[in-house]
Design an enzyme around this catalytic site. Sequence first.
Site, PDB file in Angstrom:
ATOM      1  N   HIS A 147       0.832  -1.210   0.000  1.00  0.00           N
ATOM      2  CA  HIS A 147       0.000   0.000   0.000  1.00  0.00           C
ATOM      3  C   HIS A 147       0.871   1.267   0.000  1.00  0.00           C
ATOM      4  CE1 HIS A 147      -3.664   2.366   1.136  1.00  0.00           C
ATOM      5  NE2 HIS A 147      -2.754   3.172   1.659  1.00  0.00           N
ATOM      6  N   GLU A 148       1.774   1.362   0.959  1.00  0.00           N
ATOM      7  CA  GLU A 148       2.613   2.570   1.041  1.00  0.00           C
ATOM      8  C   GLU A 148       3.538   2.633  -0.174  1.00  0.00           C
ATOM      9  OE1 GLU A 148       1.686   4.736   3.150  1.00  0.00           O
ATOM     10  OE2 GLU A 148       0.451   3.385   4.357  1.00  0.00           O
ATOM     11  N   HIS A 192       1.712   4.413  -2.891  1.00  0.00           N
ATOM     12  CA  HIS A 192       1.733   5.873  -2.724  1.00  0.00           C
ATOM     13  C   HIS A 192       3.079   6.430  -3.198  1.00  0.00           C
ATOM     14  CE1 HIS A 192      -1.982   6.777  -0.623  1.00  0.00           C
ATOM     15  NE2 HIS A 192      -1.750   5.936   0.348  1.00  0.00           N
ATOM     16  N   GLU A 248      -5.096   7.562  -3.014  1.00  0.00           N
ATOM     17  CA  GLU A 248      -5.511   6.269  -2.478  1.00  0.00           C
ATOM     18  C   GLU A 248      -5.777   5.265  -3.596  1.00  0.00           C
ATOM     19  OE1 GLU A 248      -5.765   4.801   0.558  1.00  0.00           O
ATOM     20  OE2 GLU A 248      -4.654   6.534   1.263  1.00  0.00           O
TER      21      GLU A 248
HETATM   22 ZN    ZN Z   1      -3.082   5.300   1.856  1.00  0.00          ZN
END
Ligand code: ZN
Length: 499
Positions: A264-265, A268, A294
Amino acid sequence: MSQTVESFQAYLKKMNHYQRVCALLSWDMYTKTPKQGYEGMADALTYFSTQLFTLSTSDELQKLLDALSQPEEFEQLNEAMQYTVRYMKREFEKDQRIPKEFFAEFVAAQSASMQAWEEAKRSSDFSLFAPHLEKMIDMTARQCAYTDPGRDVYEVLLDRYEEGMDSAAIDRVFEELKQGLIPLVKQILAAPQPDDSKFHTHFDADAQRKVQDLLLDYIGFSKEAGAVGESEHPFTLGFSMYDVRVTNHYYENDALSAMFSAIHEGGHAIFQQNARPDLEGTPAADCRYMGIHESQSRFYENILGRNRNFWLPVYPKIQELLPALKEISLEEFYREINHVRNSFIRTEADEVTYCLHIIIRYEIEQAIFRDHVPVSELPALWNKKMQEYLQITPSCDSEGILQDMHWADASFGYFPSYLLGNIYDGMYLETLESEMGCVDTILAEGNVLTITKWLNTKIHQYGNLRLPKDVIEKVCGRDLSAKPLLDYFTRKYTALYHL
Ligand code: ZN
């Protein structure tokens, strides 16, 4: 280059130096600062943030922005600079409309509210937080009246995080999703659930760090332009596109948490690392639209990371690093990372029920700002919706309305961006497959980086230049719709749960 442009660029650079110091202090406070050193760091951060705020509201900046907004100057600027002038002028004018005393009062009230919320959550006592929540709602409405007089408060709030996505558009897609998801979730929950007992074992933290490295590499996170740290809650912090850092938290009784946080990170970070180089040093370089940001972290985490074939090329290596996984086949692993449970806590939810957690928050925010439902009635409203959508009722407010900090610091309007991100992902997936073929095949062949390239080209390079609805229009060539996401869920979970 005109004298004004040169002065403006020098001014921008000065602001960047201050931003970098603020970011560095925050990074240190979350990752390394010992308990006793915290206050000193916080003091320094307040000092540099105030300096930065002064720089961003100065007469000198106003003069520069006014001069550069004149058509003859403006037309000489490149795209990044035009964006910067427009963006900074608008922010400047908004900030100017907020009285300084009100601003200071709000900051102080937010910090009191956060403290009260922490205590209320710990003791699961909503009454401790209620007066602060009332104050946050009231002050938020007042702030919106200063910055956007005459506009509907909730529209202003939505605009802060996902500019141009109004509540009519959000209502439409959330409703579409809700109508499809409630029956799907019911069916899933009635089906036999996988056995997760093999996952309750010990996973060495150091080995998990190596797994994180492997996964970041695998999806295309650049270590030359990024670094990794550790913190209580995982986050991403970018100093520039050449230095984007991610953190993680390793639980020795749970290997999945850190793996999915890494992905997830990482998503980003990959976004920010791949902005167009000419945007560097300007506010256009990093996307400020939360739903769009997101959508990238979640595309990696859910659409790719929860696909069985994503793991095919790396699972044997991960089993070597985490020997407990040798007892678990890829098939069992795949089942568990898509285990749907109706649980109380949003941040622990699977990709399907997660959507309903957000819809509850969105509907309650509307109840607050549109219907003016009194704060005292909100916990019951929360529990009623949980029962209706997820068939469970929290036994206490700490596992209900008190679980998230977003309302404690007045981040109203933020929640919907998480779900917009998921909805965008359904649309990207549909487009990606129509252009490049089946994602299952691309992943099985070990070509996840070709998907990263596709995202780089279609989305990442533009940073903050495009409004969310333009990103969707340009990438997918169609209007916002929840149907692709719903189709993806239906396809995937019908097979997984033999519905
Ligand atoms: Zn996030």
